[in-house]
Design a protein around this motif. Sequence first.
Motif, PDB file in Angstrom:
ATOM      1  N   LEU A 372     -50.449 107.980  92.515  1.00 54.95           N
ATOM      2  CA  LEU A 372     -51.303 107.542  91.415  1.00 54.95           C
ATOM      3  C   LEU A 372     -50.743 106.252  90.824  1.00 54.95           C
ATOM      4  CD1 LEU A 372     -53.670 108.069  89.461  1.00 54.95           C
ATOM      5  CD2 LEU A 372     -52.054 109.351  88.023  1.00 54.95           C
ATOM      6  N   LEU A 373     -51.564 105.216  90.765  1.00 55.24           N
ATOM      7  CA  LEU A 373     -51.139 103.911  90.257  1.00 55.24           C
ATOM      8  C   LEU A 373     -51.654 103.653  88.849  1.00 55.24           C
ATOM      9  CD1 LEU A 373     -51.762 101.823  93.503  1.00 55.24           C
ATOM     10  CD2 LEU A 373     -49.609 102.822  92.718  1.00 55.24           C
ATOM     11  N   GLU A 374     -52.854 104.083  88.562  1.00 49.00           N
ATOM     12  CA  GLU A 374     -53.372 103.962  87.204  1.00 49.00           C
ATOM     13  C   GLU A 374     -54.512 104.953  87.002  1.00 49.00           C
ATOM     14  OE1 GLU A 374     -54.777  99.680  87.609  1.00 49.00           O
ATOM     15  OE2 GLU A 374     -56.511 100.557  86.606  1.00 49.00           O
ATOM     16  N   LYS A 375     -54.698 105.351  85.721  1.00 48.93           N
ATOM     17  CA  LYS A 375     -55.741 106.313  85.385  1.00 48.93           C
ATOM     18  C   LYS A 375     -56.290 105.969  84.015  1.00 48.93           C
ATOM     19  CE  LYS A 375     -56.540 111.326  84.936  1.00 48.93           C
ATOM     20  NZ  LYS A 375     -55.903 112.662  85.048  1.00 48.93           N
ATOM     21  N   THR A 376     -57.582 105.772  83.918  1.00 49.85           N
ATOM     22  CA  THR A 376     -58.214 105.414  82.646  1.00 49.85           C
ATOM     23  C   THR A 376     -59.456 106.288  82.439  1.00 49.85           C
ATOM     24  OG1 THR A 376     -59.496 103.664  83.731  1.00 49.85           O
ATOM     25  CG2 THR A 376     -57.414 103.028  82.710  1.00 49.85           C
ATOM     26  N   LYS A 377     -59.744 106.589  81.181  1.00 49.18           N
ATOM     27  CA  LYS A 377     -60.916 107.400  80.859  1.00 49.18           C
ATOM     28  C   LYS A 377     -62.180 106.560  80.987  1.00 49.18           C
ATOM     29  CE  LYS A 377     -62.778 110.570  77.402  1.00 49.18           C
ATOM     30  NZ  LYS A 377     -62.993 111.596  78.441  1.00 49.18           N
ATOM     31  N   ILE A 378     -63.204 107.135  81.576  1.00 44.64           N
ATOM     32  CA  ILE A 378     -64.485 106.436  81.727  1.00 44.64           C
ATOM     33  C   ILE A 378     -65.243 106.538  80.408  1.00 44.64           C
ATOM     34  CG2 ILE A 378     -66.675 106.373  82.961  1.00 44.64           C
ATOM     35  CD1 ILE A 378     -65.229 107.703  85.327  1.00 44.64           C
ATOM     36  N   THR A 379     -65.456 105.412  79.769  1.00 41.74           N
ATOM     37  CA  THR A 379     -66.142 105.396  78.473  1.00 41.74           C
ATOM     38  C   THR A 379     -67.472 104.658  78.529  1.00 41.74           C
ATOM     39  OG1 THR A 379     -64.909 103.411  77.825  1.00 41.74           O
ATOM     40  CG2 THR A 379     -63.969 105.540  77.212  1.00 41.74           C
ATOM     41  N   GLY A 380     -67.721 104.014  79.636  1.00 37.93           N
ATOM     42  CA  GLY A 380     -68.967 103.259  79.745  1.00 37.93           C
ATOM     43  C   GLY A 380     -69.021 102.538  81.070  1.00 37.93           C
ATOM     44  N   SER A 381     -69.871 101.559  81.155  1.00 31.89           N
ATOM     45  CA  SER A 381     -70.038 100.792  82.373  1.00 31.89           C
ATOM     46  C   SER A 381     -70.018  99.310  82.016  1.00 31.89           C
ATOM     47  CB  SER A 381     -71.371 101.154  83.047  1.00 31.89           C
ATOM     48  OG  SER A 381     -71.537 100.436  84.248  1.00 31.89           O
ATOM     49  N   PRO A 382     -69.371  98.460  82.783  1.00 33.40           N
ATOM     50  CA  PRO A 382     -68.744  98.768  84.068  1.00 33.40           C
ATOM     51  C   PRO A 382     -67.303  99.239  83.911  1.00 33.40           C
ATOM     52  CG  PRO A 382     -68.614  96.417  83.666  1.00 33.40           C
ATOM     53  CD  PRO A 382     -69.386  96.999  82.510  1.00 33.40           C
ATOM     54  N   ILE A 383     -66.793  99.829  84.992  1.00 30.84           N
ATOM     55  CA  ILE A 383     -65.365 100.129  85.118  1.00 30.84           C
ATOM     56  C   ILE A 383     -64.702  98.878  85.689  1.00 30.84           C
ATOM     57  CG2 ILE A 383     -63.667 101.558  86.315  1.00 30.84           C
ATOM     58  CD1 ILE A 383     -65.924 103.710  86.447  1.00 30.84           C
ATOM     59  N   VAL A 384     -63.575  98.500  85.111  1.00 31.46           N
ATOM     60  CA  VAL A 384     -62.919  97.256  85.522  1.00 31.46           C
ATOM     61  C   VAL A 384     -61.503  97.563  86.015  1.00 31.46           C
ATOM     62  CG1 VAL A 384     -62.204  94.945  84.841  1.00 31.46           C
ATOM     63  CG2 VAL A 384     -64.250  95.973  83.811  1.00 31.46           C
ATOM     64  N   ILE A 385     -61.192  97.081  87.222  1.00 34.47           N
ATOM     65  CA  ILE A 385     -59.850  97.220  87.793  1.00 34.47           C
ATOM     66  C   ILE A 385     -59.290  95.824  88.033  1.00 34.47           C
ATOM     67  CG2 ILE A 385     -58.482  98.069  89.738  1.00 34.47           C
ATOM     68  CD1 ILE A 385     -60.641 100.203  90.148  1.00 34.47           C
ATOM     69  N   ASN A 386     -58.130  95.547  87.467  1.00 36.85           N
ATOM     70  CA  ASN A 386     -57.499  94.238  87.617  1.00 36.85           C
ATOM     71  C   ASN A 386     -56.775  94.175  88.954  1.00 36.85           C
ATOM     72  OD1 ASN A 386     -56.307  91.768  87.345  1.00 36.85           O
ATOM     73  ND2 ASN A 386     -54.903  92.366  85.710  1.00 36.85           N
ATOM     74  N   THR A 387     -57.425  93.623  89.984  1.00 35.89           N
ATOM     75  CA  THR A 387     -56.851  93.603  91.325  1.00 35.89           C
ATOM     76  C   THR A 387     -55.713  92.605  91.465  1.00 35.89           C
ATOM     77  OG1 THR A 387     -58.517  91.990  92.044  1.00 35.89           O
ATOM     78  CG2 THR A 387     -59.023  94.319  92.367  1.00 35.89           C
ATOM     79  N   ASN A 388     -55.593  91.664  90.542  1.00 34.76           N
ATOM     80  CA  ASN A 388     -54.520  90.678  90.628  1.00 34.76           C
ATOM     81  C   ASN A 388     -53.151  91.328  90.455  1.00 34.76           C
ATOM     82  OD1 ASN A 388     -53.808  87.926  91.013  1.00 34.76           O
ATOM     83  ND2 ASN A 388     -53.319  87.746  88.843  1.00 34.76           N
ATOM     84  N   SER A 389     -53.129  92.549  89.924  1.00 33.46           N
ATOM     85  CA  SER A 389     -51.870  93.258  89.707  1.00 33.46           C
ATOM     86  C   SER A 389     -51.358  93.930  90.976  1.00 33.46           C
ATOM     87  CB  SER A 389     -52.047  94.321  88.614  1.00 33.46           C
ATOM     88  OG  SER A 389     -52.477  93.738  87.405  1.00 33.46           O
TER      89      SER A 389
END
Length: 414
Positions: A372-389
């Motif tokens: 597991l690398l990251e986990k965030t609660k879904i609160t709306g749309s869109p879901i954003v993942i910072n791929t630069n990390s």
Amino acid sequence: MKKLALSLLFAILSFGVFSQSQVIADHTIVADYDKIPDHYINEVKKMLVSFPGASHSLAYRKGLVLLEELNQTYQVNVAYEEAYTTTYLRCNDLERYLGEDEWFTWYAWPGDEQPEASRSIKDMIKRNYDNNRPITAIGFGWCWDMMSSYLSREYDPKYNVRWWGASNGSPDEGIHGWGLDAEDFSITQNRVSMDTYLNATLDYINYCTTNNYPTKVVFTTGPVDYYKGEQAYQTYIKHEYLRDFVKADPTRILFDYADILCYDDNGEKNTETWSRNDVTYTFPFITDTNLGDESIGHIGPAGALRLGKAIWWFLARIAGWDGNPKTTQLSDIESNPKEYLSYQKDDQLFIELQNPSLHHGFCSLFSIEGRLLEKTKITGSPIVINTNSYSTGMYIVTLSGQNAARFKVVIAVP
């Protein structure tokens, strides 16, 4: 066994997409300056680059300034041997002309007779390294050295041209042009040739290697303006000879100033012709747009800007970028129903959901090994993942909740 198969699959994908290639900056890469990943933009901002030369070399420096004015991402400062910083690219300005005598004609002298000019570039590299501001890349900013001033009296039987060029600082300066190699001495009576430039540049490369200096010494082509006809055609022959030499060894690096200026931003190539003995030769020549008003190192703002864009691409490649634009691919593994849209923007992966309330759980990102690398609660749309990390690799994204889903993500960030 399943993990091994996935690892092998990724290895194959990596080889095909991310394999390194020789660093050659020519007209084909100019438009790719804005595809440089942010990581490598920041790496370039740690660099000191130098293209010492005479009047034409101004276009290298001014081109970088013009690019910064166009887009503030590409910060640069032009100054003399500026101290290290991570805020902007430093472009060296000697504030004087540096000619062929300091870069290469000294190499035509016997070893025990080489003039003081033979130390100029080496001393520059050493001085900056010793003062904690190592030069990242350095190349000769050619002027009309290979096409002006003097010419051979005889025609080369293979190429059907006389050889032109200046060779200040050489044993035979003043009355002779110069050709491709030592065999052309019989035509030119000049011990300088294109091989003199190539060997002097190799000597700088060996000097850096021997002393463990991080400086990359690069090969460069010269101008394609002003002189036409035979002078321009024999210059093209010299450029082709130089290009072939660079391509013979994948560790050699080329900034192809000439090729960059023979094409406009729309990809159109300009040519000139020269004829002798009923044979007409067609060869590349600077475009009218790039020549412009000749106010910046004998070319115009459009040409200088193309050089600036190519320099950023060039330095990003030297920093380790493979030249491929950053991409993120997301494909569905398990989603019922399929109710999402994905896209990438500015190093971020966006997953838009038609009905976010049905995904009221968590968005989790896992490595291909299941960590597991990251986990965030879904609160709306869109879901954003910072791929630069994240580095290049294959990942799994899961959405928990009433409409659970799994996605395979391939991140292509060198």
